[in-house]
Write a protein that holds these residues in place. Structure first.
Motif, PDB file in Angstrom:
ATOM      1  N   LYS A  78       0.837  -1.206   0.000  1.00 14.62           N
ATOM      2  CA  LYS A  78       0.000   0.000   0.000  1.00 14.62           C
ATOM      3  C   LYS A  78       0.864   1.246   0.000  1.00 14.62           C
ATOM      4  O   LYS A  78       0.654   2.181  -0.792  1.00 14.62           O
ATOM      5  CB  LYS A  78      -0.910   0.028   1.237  1.00 14.62           C
ATOM      6  CG  LYS A  78      -2.169  -0.761   1.125  1.00 14.62           C
ATOM      7  CD  LYS A  78      -2.999  -0.542   2.377  1.00 14.62           C
ATOM      8  CE  LYS A  78      -4.206  -1.443   2.404  1.00 14.62           C
ATOM      9  NZ  LYS A  78      -4.971  -1.282   3.645  1.00 14.62           N
ATOM     10  N   TYR A 101       1.130   4.113  -2.864  1.00 19.32           N
ATOM     11  CA  TYR A 101       0.923   5.544  -2.625  1.00 19.32           C
ATOM     12  C   TYR A 101       2.166   6.351  -2.997  1.00 19.32           C
ATOM     13  O   TYR A 101       2.063   7.414  -3.621  1.00 19.32           O
ATOM     14  CB  TYR A 101       0.532   5.806  -1.168  1.00 19.32           C
ATOM     15  CG  TYR A 101      -0.843   5.294  -0.818  1.00 19.32           C
ATOM     16  CD1 TYR A 101      -1.941   5.550  -1.642  1.00 19.32           C
ATOM     17  CD2 TYR A 101      -1.067   4.549   0.326  1.00 19.32           C
ATOM     18  CE1 TYR A 101      -3.199   5.066  -1.335  1.00 19.32           C
ATOM     19  CE2 TYR A 101      -2.329   4.064   0.644  1.00 19.32           C
ATOM     20  CZ  TYR A 101      -3.390   4.323  -0.191  1.00 19.32           C
ATOM     21  OH  TYR A 101      -4.635   3.849   0.111  1.00 19.32           O
ATOM     22  N   GLU A 150       2.422   6.399  -6.760  1.00 20.24           N
ATOM     23  CA  GLU A 150       1.391   7.283  -7.316  1.00 20.24           C
ATOM     24  C   GLU A 150       1.807   8.744  -7.130  1.00 20.24           C
ATOM     25  O   GLU A 150       1.677   9.557  -8.051  1.00 20.24           O
ATOM     26  CB  GLU A 150       0.043   7.013  -6.630  1.00 20.24           C
ATOM     27  CG  GLU A 150      -1.113   7.759  -7.239  1.00 20.24           C
ATOM     28  CD  GLU A 150      -1.431   7.327  -8.659  1.00 20.24           C
ATOM     29  OE1 GLU A 150      -2.059   8.139  -9.363  1.00 20.24           O
ATOM     30  OE2 GLU A 150      -1.062   6.221  -9.077  1.00 20.24           O
TER      31      GLU A 150
END
Length: 184
Positions: A71, A75, A78
């Motif tokens: 995760k 993130y 991104e």
């Protein structure tokens, strides 16, 4: 059972290493000590049920950590992608502005050259007109002087014509000149 702990170290080490290569500022990259708790955590027991429970707990903790790690990686990637996209767009905008400035400078330069060409052609046209005017004036003076010369010659011939002999007297004068020869 030792293999699991070693395998865990290898998996986490690879994930951490690849993340360091991709994103230098990644906050989720952990040091060896963060997953060292898994490495030495397995202690053999005589009871297979307890060993199995510990193994299940160890796997679940590992899966949780990997899930969190993924995760965070997603993130971070991104955010990095968005940052790179903003940089790309800024670079494209900078290139577009630079291209427009070059085009404007080129237009301005071409307009300047066009005005200079027009100015030079006007100067050339004026020079040609002056030359033509000078040539025309010179030609007029020559024609006028030629006419004056012709007029003087005409006047001289008119004045001399009074000395000329008429046709009626021409035969008589010829005979006279033959008969009356004057020695030189």
């Amino acid at each position: 059972m030792v293999w699991i702990a070693g395998g865990l170290k290898n998996v986490l080490g690879r994930a951490a290493g690849s993340a360091r290569g991709v994103c230098e500022r990644a906050s989720w990259v952990r040091s060896e000590s963060s997953y060292a708790s898994f490495i030495g955590s397995w202690k053999p027991t005589d009871n297979p049920g307890v060993a199995k429970a510990r193994l299940v707990k160890l796997r679940k903790n590992y899966e949780k950590e990997v899930k969190e790690l993924r995760k965070q990686y997603f993130y971070e990637m991104e955010a990095k992608r968005l940052e790179d996209q903003v940089k790309r767009e800024a670079e494209l905008e900078r290139m577009r502005v630079a291209r427009e400035e070059r085009k404007a400078a080129k237009r301005e330069r071409s307009q300047l050259l066009a005005t200079q060409r027009l100015q030079k052609s006007e100067e050339f046209r004026e020079m040609l007109q002056r030359e033509r005017a000078k040539n025309a004036e010179r030609r007029m003076r020559k024609e006028k002087s030629l006419e004056q010369k012709r007029a003087r010659e005409k006047e001289l011939t008119w004045k001399k014509s009074s000395l000329w002999i008429d046709e009626k007297d021409l035969d008589r004068r010829i005979v006279e000149a033959m008969v009356d020869t004057t020695p030189l």
